[in-house]
Scaffold this active site. Structure first.
Site, PDB file in Angstrom:
ATOM      1  N   SER A  71       0.792  -1.236   0.000  1.00 53.71           N
ATOM      2  CA  SER A  71       0.000   0.000   0.000  1.00 53.71           C
ATOM      3  C   SER A  71       0.821   1.282   0.000  1.00 53.71           C
ATOM      4  O   SER A  71       0.249   2.360  -0.178  1.00 53.71           O
ATOM      5  CB  SER A  71      -0.955   0.013   1.187  1.00 53.71           C
ATOM      6  OG  SER A  71      -2.012  -0.872   0.924  1.00 53.71           O
ATOM      7  N   LYS A  74       0.316   3.374  -2.995  1.00 57.78           N
ATOM      8  CA  LYS A  74      -0.857   4.255  -3.156  1.00 57.78           C
ATOM      9  C   LYS A  74      -0.448   5.729  -3.173  1.00 57.78           C
ATOM     10  O   LYS A  74      -1.122   6.563  -3.767  1.00 57.78           O
ATOM     11  CB  LYS A  74      -1.863   3.975  -2.035  1.00 57.78           C
ATOM     12  CG  LYS A  74      -2.464   2.572  -2.138  1.00 57.78           C
ATOM     13  CD  LYS A  74      -3.256   2.170  -0.900  1.00 57.78           C
ATOM     14  CE  LYS A  74      -3.836   0.755  -1.056  1.00 57.78           C
ATOM     15  NZ  LYS A  74      -4.456   0.243   0.169  1.00 57.78           N
ATOM     16  N   TYR A 198      -3.748  -2.408 -10.190  1.00 58.79           N
ATOM     17  CA  TYR A 198      -3.595  -2.199  -8.742  1.00 58.79           C
ATOM     18  C   TYR A 198      -2.674  -3.261  -8.120  1.00 58.79           C
ATOM     19  O   TYR A 198      -1.758  -2.939  -7.351  1.00 58.79           O
ATOM     20  CB  TYR A 198      -4.991  -2.214  -8.091  1.00 58.79           C
ATOM     21  CG  TYR A 198      -4.971  -2.228  -6.591  1.00 58.79           C
ATOM     22  CD1 TYR A 198      -4.676  -1.074  -5.869  1.00 58.79           C
ATOM     23  CD2 TYR A 198      -5.240  -3.402  -5.875  1.00 58.79           C
ATOM     24  CE1 TYR A 198      -4.652  -1.090  -4.478  1.00 58.79           C
ATOM     25  CE2 TYR A 198      -5.216  -3.422  -4.496  1.00 58.79           C
ATOM     26  CZ  TYR A 198      -4.922  -2.270  -3.800  1.00 58.79           C
ATOM     27  OH  TYR A 198      -4.889  -2.291  -2.427  1.00 58.79           O
ATOM     28  N   TYR A 250      -4.531   3.672   8.018  1.00 61.23           N
ATOM     29  CA  TYR A 250      -5.880   3.105   8.191  1.00 61.23           C
ATOM     30  C   TYR A 250      -6.439   3.466   9.560  1.00 61.23           C
ATOM     31  O   TYR A 250      -6.319   4.598   9.993  1.00 61.23           O
ATOM     32  CB  TYR A 250      -5.865   1.570   7.973  1.00 61.23           C
ATOM     33  CG  TYR A 250      -5.024   1.212   6.793  1.00 61.23           C
ATOM     34  CD1 TYR A 250      -5.442   1.586   5.516  1.00 61.23           C
ATOM     35  CD2 TYR A 250      -3.806   0.565   6.924  1.00 61.23           C
ATOM     36  CE1 TYR A 250      -4.664   1.301   4.417  1.00 61.23           C
ATOM     37  CE2 TYR A 250      -3.027   0.275   5.833  1.00 61.23           C
ATOM     38  CZ  TYR A 250      -3.458   0.649   4.585  1.00 61.23           C
ATOM     39  OH  TYR A 250      -2.688   0.374   3.520  1.00 61.23           O
ATOM     40  N   VAL A 268       1.144  -3.656   3.800  1.00 61.23           N
ATOM     41  CA  VAL A 268       1.148  -4.944   4.504  1.00 61.23           C
ATOM     42  C   VAL A 268       2.402  -5.780   4.260  1.00 61.23           C
ATOM     43  O   VAL A 268       2.577  -6.829   4.885  1.00 61.23           O
ATOM     44  CB  VAL A 268      -0.102  -5.823   4.198  1.00 61.23           C
ATOM     45  CG1 VAL A 268      -1.352  -5.250   4.826  1.00 61.23           C
ATOM     46  CG2 VAL A 268      -0.267  -6.088   2.728  1.00 61.23           C
TER      47      VAL A 268
END
Ligand code: GLN
Length: 317
Positions: A71, A74, A198, A250, A268
């Protein structure tokens, strides 16, 4: 206390000591197992890499071992999307913390398929879809990887295809998120194509050193160094940093801001990219995760680094 004149030598001592202190840690969290290819990574690994405004790179631990950025990608895809379409991106994704896990689906129905922010999975999938529109998947993947290589100044950065395929084969929840958003009209491409891009961006493999270098444009107001080549506008870099601070971890974002006080983005794979604006870009990695999916040791290392350098964005500069 501020340390605006922290020397490279003093910083090297701090970075080395943090790595040494954490080497003794038994509480390393658990590696992500829902992506089969990540389940077999050795949790004993740790790396910390700090790039200073002069371009010095200070490393400790396994700083040249590649890991899956997951992530953290992103952040780069968001920069690519904002560069392509500017503010209009914000009609498709919000800018509020979600307070929910990274792969949560619950808010999407209440909020008509507009994800809370670009750093939860749904938001990142919408951003990737925006980058993909008008391109073939291979071209969109190329744009994202080229952006990462350019910001890191390193053409050797590659995608780990086995990780991408491993996630593609098991990504049922992301498939649900993508189809749900497609139904609300918030994806314009074929969901399977968007997810393919993605998964490939998440499977970019980088070392802590490369990650720290790739984050320089966020530390230096959109440039690769103070007064150096511009990557994105200063305003955009500041906006991305604000989102990293509020949404980058998050449902652990508040805790990270509280403990570390720096914009950061976790993945992760165990990586965290953190930014001390004007002072440093930091790549940190250790594969074991805490309960909300952020690297246990990397979070701790960044807390120690912020404490010992005085780099919190909330400290007077
Ligand atoms: N590729 C991962 C996923 O979609 C990224 C999640 C993460 O790093 N938090 O589940």
């Amino acid at each position: 206390m501020t340390h605006s004149a922290l020397s490279t030598d003093a910083l090297r001592v701090i970075v080395t000591e943090i790595a040494e202190e954490l080497a003794e840690s038994d509480d390393r969290g658990r590696v992500a197992s829902y992506i089969p290819q990540l389940a077999c990574i050795d949790p004993q690994q740790f790396a910390l890499s700090v790039v200073t405004p002069d371009g010095d790179v200070i490393n400790a631990g396994d700083a040249d071992t590649p890991f899956s950025i997951q992530s953290v990608s992103k952040v780069f895809t968001l920069a690519v999307a904002l560069g392509q379409m500017g503010e209009s991106l914000w009609s498709r994704v919000g800018r509020e913390p979600s307070g929910d896990p990274f792969n949560s689906i619950v808010q999407l129905e209440h909020e008509q398929g507009i994800p809370r922010n670009p750093f939860i999975n749904a938001g990142a999938i919408a951003v990737t879809d925006a980058v993909l529109s008008g391109y073939e998947p291979r071209e969109a993947i190329g744009l994202i990887v080229e952006f990462i290589r350019y910001t890191a100044g390193d053409d050797t950065i590659m995608i780990d295809e086995t990780v991408a395929r491993s996630e593609e084969a098991t990504g049922y929840r992301n498939t649900a998120l993508a189809n749900f958003m497609r139904d609300f009209g918030n994806l314009t491409c074929d969901p399977a194509m968007t997810l393919g891009v993605y998964y490939h961006q998440c499977a970019v493999a980088m070392t802590a050193r490369q990650l720290a270098l790739a984050g320089r444009f966020l530390a230096y107001d959109g440039c690769l160094a103070p007064g150096g080549s511009r990557v994105i506008s200063g305003r955009m870099a500041r906006q991305i940093n604000a989102l990293m601070l509020t949404c980058g971890h998050y449902d652990g974002s508040g805790e990270f801001a509280f403990r570390v006080g720096l914009p950061g983005k976790s993945g992760v794979g165990g990586a965290i990219l953190a930014v001390a604006p004007g002072r440093a870009s930091i790549g940190c990695w250790s594969p074991g995760l805490n309960a909300v999916g952020n690297s246990q040791l990397a979070s701790r290392a960044l807390e120690m680094l912020a404490d010992r350098t005085g780099w919190s964005v909330f400290a007077p500069h």
